[in-house]
Design a protein around this motif. Structure first.
Motif, PDB file in Angstrom:
ATOM      1  N   GLY A  71       2.319  -2.305 -12.354  1.00 10.56           N
ATOM      2  CA  GLY A  71       3.314  -3.341 -12.109  1.00 10.56           C
ATOM      3  C   GLY A  71       3.531  -3.576 -10.623  1.00 10.56           C
ATOM      4  O   GLY A  71       3.667  -4.722 -10.168  1.00 10.56           O
ATOM      5  N   VAL A  72       3.557  -2.507  -9.831  1.00 11.84           N
ATOM      6  CA  VAL A  72       3.700  -2.612  -8.377  1.00 11.84           C
ATOM      7  C   VAL A  72       2.520  -3.367  -7.774  1.00 11.84           C
ATOM      8  O   VAL A  72       2.689  -4.241  -6.911  1.00 11.84           O
ATOM      9  CB  VAL A  72       3.826  -1.207  -7.757  1.00 11.84           C
ATOM     10  N   ILE A  73       1.318  -3.037  -8.224  1.00 14.40           N
ATOM     11  CA  ILE A  73       0.121  -3.717  -7.724  1.00 14.40           C
ATOM     12  C   ILE A  73       0.181  -5.209  -8.039  1.00 14.40           C
ATOM     13  O   ILE A  73      -0.101  -6.065  -7.187  1.00 14.40           O
ATOM     14  CB  ILE A  73      -1.150  -3.098  -8.337  1.00 14.40           C
ATOM     15  N   LEU A  74       0.559  -5.524  -9.263  1.00 17.71           N
ATOM     16  CA  LEU A  74       0.609  -6.931  -9.669  1.00 17.71           C
ATOM     17  C   LEU A  74       1.633  -7.717  -8.859  1.00 17.71           C
ATOM     18  O   LEU A  74       1.359  -8.829  -8.402  1.00 17.71           O
ATOM     19  CB  LEU A  74       0.928  -7.030 -11.167  1.00 17.71           C
ATOM     20  N   SER A  75       2.806  -7.132  -8.656  1.00 25.42           N
ATOM     21  CA  SER A  75       3.864  -7.849  -7.938  1.00 25.42           C
ATOM     22  C   SER A  75       3.540  -8.021  -6.455  1.00 25.42           C
ATOM     23  O   SER A  75       3.897  -9.029  -5.850  1.00 25.42           O
ATOM     24  CB  SER A  75       5.204  -7.121  -8.104  1.00 25.42           C
ATOM     25  N   VAL A 103      -3.214  -9.832  -9.032  1.00 29.03           N
ATOM     26  CA  VAL A 103      -4.657  -9.655  -8.879  1.00 29.03           C
ATOM     27  C   VAL A 103      -5.270  -9.289 -10.235  1.00 29.03           C
ATOM     28  O   VAL A 103      -4.624  -8.657 -11.076  1.00 29.03           O
ATOM     29  CB  VAL A 103      -4.968  -8.552  -7.847  1.00 29.03           C
ATOM     30  N   ASP A 104      -6.500  -9.708 -10.448  1.00 27.23           N
ATOM     31  CA  ASP A 104      -7.222  -9.315 -11.664  1.00 27.23           C
ATOM     32  C   ASP A 104      -7.674  -7.868 -11.491  1.00 27.23           C
ATOM     33  O   ASP A 104      -8.418  -7.560 -10.563  1.00 27.23           O
ATOM     34  CB  ASP A 104      -8.439 -10.223 -11.863  1.00 27.23           C
ATOM     35  N   GLU A 121       0.830  -1.203   0.000  1.00 27.98           N
ATOM     36  CA  GLU A 121       0.000   0.000   0.000  1.00 27.98           C
ATOM     37  C   GLU A 121       0.865   1.254   0.000  1.00 27.98           C
ATOM     38  O   GLU A 121       0.581   2.222  -0.734  1.00 27.98           O
ATOM     39  CB  GLU A 121      -0.924   0.013   1.213  1.00 27.98           C
ATOM     40  N   ALA A 122       1.925   1.265   0.785  1.00 28.49           N
ATOM     41  CA  ALA A 122       2.808   2.433   0.844  1.00 28.49           C
ATOM     42  C   ALA A 122       3.481   2.682  -0.501  1.00 28.49           C
ATOM     43  O   ALA A 122       3.584   3.829  -0.963  1.00 28.49           O
ATOM     44  CB  ALA A 122       3.858   2.225   1.933  1.00 28.49           C
ATOM     45  N   GLU A 123       3.911   1.616  -1.144  1.00 29.05           N
ATOM     46  CA  GLU A 123       4.549   1.746  -2.452  1.00 29.05           C
ATOM     47  C   GLU A 123       3.545   2.252  -3.485  1.00 29.05           C
ATOM     48  O   GLU A 123       3.869   3.108  -4.317  1.00 29.05           O
ATOM     49  CB  GLU A 123       5.122   0.394  -2.880  1.00 29.05           C
ATOM     50  N   SER A 124       2.326   1.739  -3.412  1.00 29.26           N
ATOM     51  CA  SER A 124       1.269   2.168  -4.324  1.00 29.26           C
ATOM     52  C   SER A 124       0.937   3.642  -4.125  1.00 29.26           C
ATOM     53  O   SER A 124       0.856   4.416  -5.089  1.00 29.26           O
ATOM     54  CB  SER A 124       0.014   1.314  -4.098  1.00 29.26           C
TER      55      SER A 124
END
Length: 460
Positions: A257-261, A266-267, A226-229
């Motif tokens: 890309g951050v969310i996916l990793s 996640v879809d 969450e912080a990275e996002s």
């Protein structure tokens, strides 16, 4: 609903017109009974836009409430309404060419347009002709509507509703204002009913700020993710504020890309699923090599069905049925270029356009699938709260009304309405509301368009 009587009709119509190319030169493109028509409009020199109109067999003329027409606007940018919206979401037949029980023809006539030029069957003859802004797309669409409506009394009597999904919502609000202007100037003969934006990319800034908190709340990412996002969302906010829209688009790709990793892929269209598990969404989440942005792969890629991919369908049986697609044009052949051309406009918000439509008294509906990530409900609520429309404070104070489907006791959604603004919360649905909660989507459509009730004798 006249589903039982509708299905044989649809199969007969499709099977009887698969060889339409034989007679296309002798009459306008379409079916012999007038239930379907299609064709091209040259919206600018060497820029050609394809449309396909279905006339509902359930049409009702009760003398007071006219039967509506829905213009479906797909997202992407570069997604084909003629292909995706039609055969995978709301049209009469699915990708296996089997009747769809939840087709929106039960409530309205359906107009699909491959917008902008270069999308689907639409095409440009040179690369400089792709649109670079939503306003340019609206101008082309208005030109097409003038060609269809100005000499067609039947269409003029049917109120037109713009219903949009994803990036299509940005097209809808800019087109809505263009329609209002053209009608007022006497350039377009059209009865404008309003717009409905479903899971629409109206404000990129508000959506990217929603991703981290939403996915952490449902345990899909942790506090580190969450912080990275949120850090990248702040960067996007600043880039948008500085007018660095292409840079913001590139950072958006990094954020995905951050969310996916952090979520184990996640879809983006349904946070309950992994990428590729959703039967409606595509399996690929690859970034563009050149732009480092994650395309709407669901739209621009393929979907397997027992009959093959959507690409096979559109470049095979449907192309043959239509009989008017130029030999050197393939369905979706220019879609990537459509996306690239709009990269400078992709992150621009359209909240002001929604405000203008509301102030003009145009009916505006927002609907949002509960499980979506890319255009999350939390982000939609955030941009709605930024509206300057005078009725907003009263709208926000109202309680929501629960919604149900006939034969289902469970709550299927909620709605809140004030004057000409309406918001539907659709439960159990992700990005593709008409597929994920088809029952409530159809009910909502009837409320939006005020479709005349089908007589009991016709619905048996």
């Amino acid at each position: 609903m006249a589903v039982a009587s509708l299905l044989p009709f649809l199969l007969l119509v499709f099977l009887s017109t698969t060889s339409i190319s034989v007679t296309a030169a002798r009459r306008p493109p379409g079916t012999a009974d007038g239930s379907e028509s299609w064709g091209y409009v040259q919206v600018r020199p060497r820029a050609h836009m394809f449309w396909w109109l279905y006339r509902s067999p359930n049409r009702v003329d009760n003398g007071s409430t006219p039967w509506p027409t829905v213009l479906w606007l797909q997202g992407g940018p570069g997604a084909s309404g003629v292909g995706i919206g039609n055969f995978e979401e709301i049209g009469p037949l699915d990708t296996d060419l089997k009747p769809r029980n939840s087709t929106w023809l039960q409530k309205a006539d359906l107009l699909f347009i491959d917008n902008p030029v270069g999308t689907g069957y639409s095409f440009v003859e040179e690369s400089t002709l792709f649109v670079k802004t939503d306003e340019e797309a609206a101008t082309d669409l208005t030109t097409l509507l003038k060609a269809l409506y100005n000499k067609n009394n039947a269409l003029q009597k049917s109120p037109l509703f713009l219903v949009a999904e994803s990036y299509g919502g940005k097209y809808a609000v800019t087109l809505g204002l263009s329609i209002v202007g053209a009608v007022k100037a006497g350039e377009l003969k059209l009865n404008f009913g309003g717009i409905a934006c479903g899971n629409s990319w109206i404000s990129a800034e508000d959506f990217v700020f929603a991703w981290g908190p939403l996915l952490r709340a449902v345990s899909r990412i942790d506090s580190n993710g969450e912080a990275e996002s949120n850090s990248l969302a702040e960067k996007i906010k600043q880039q948008i504020a500085n007018g660095q829209y292409e840079d913001a688009t590139n950072t958006w790709g990094q954020l995905e890309g951050v969310i996916l990793s952090n979520s184990n892929n996640v879809d983006f269209y349904n946070f309950m699923l992994d990428s590729g598990d959703d039967p409606v969404s595509a399996t690929s989440l690859a970034l563009s090599e050149s732009m480092r942005i994650r395309r709407y792969a669901r739209y621009l890629s393929v979907k397997a069905s027992s009959a093959g991919s959507i690409d096979d369908l559109m470049n095979g049986a449907i192309r043959k049925k239509l009989g008017v697609i130029p030999k050197d044009v393939s369905w979706g052949g220019q879609s990537d270029q459509v996306f690239a051309a709009l990269s400078g406009d992709f992150m621009k918000p359209r909240i002001n356009e929604v405000d203008q439509l509301l102030s003009l008294g145009i009916n505006v509906t927002i609907y949002s699938g509960q499980l979506d990530v890319i255009c999350a409900t939390k982000g939609t609520e955030s941009w709605v709260e930024k509206l300057k429309w005078g009725g907003l404070p009263n709208f926000l104070k109202l309680d929501r009304t629960p919604l149900y489907c006939e034969g289902h006791g469970a709550t299927k959604g909620f709605v809140r309405s004030y004057k000409n603004f309406h918001f539907y919360w659709i439960l159990g649905a992700g990005h593709f509301v008409p597929v994920d909660n088809s029952c409530l989507a159809l009910k909502m459509l009837g409320e939006i368009t005020q479709s005349p009730a089908i007589p009991a004798s016709s619905s048996s």
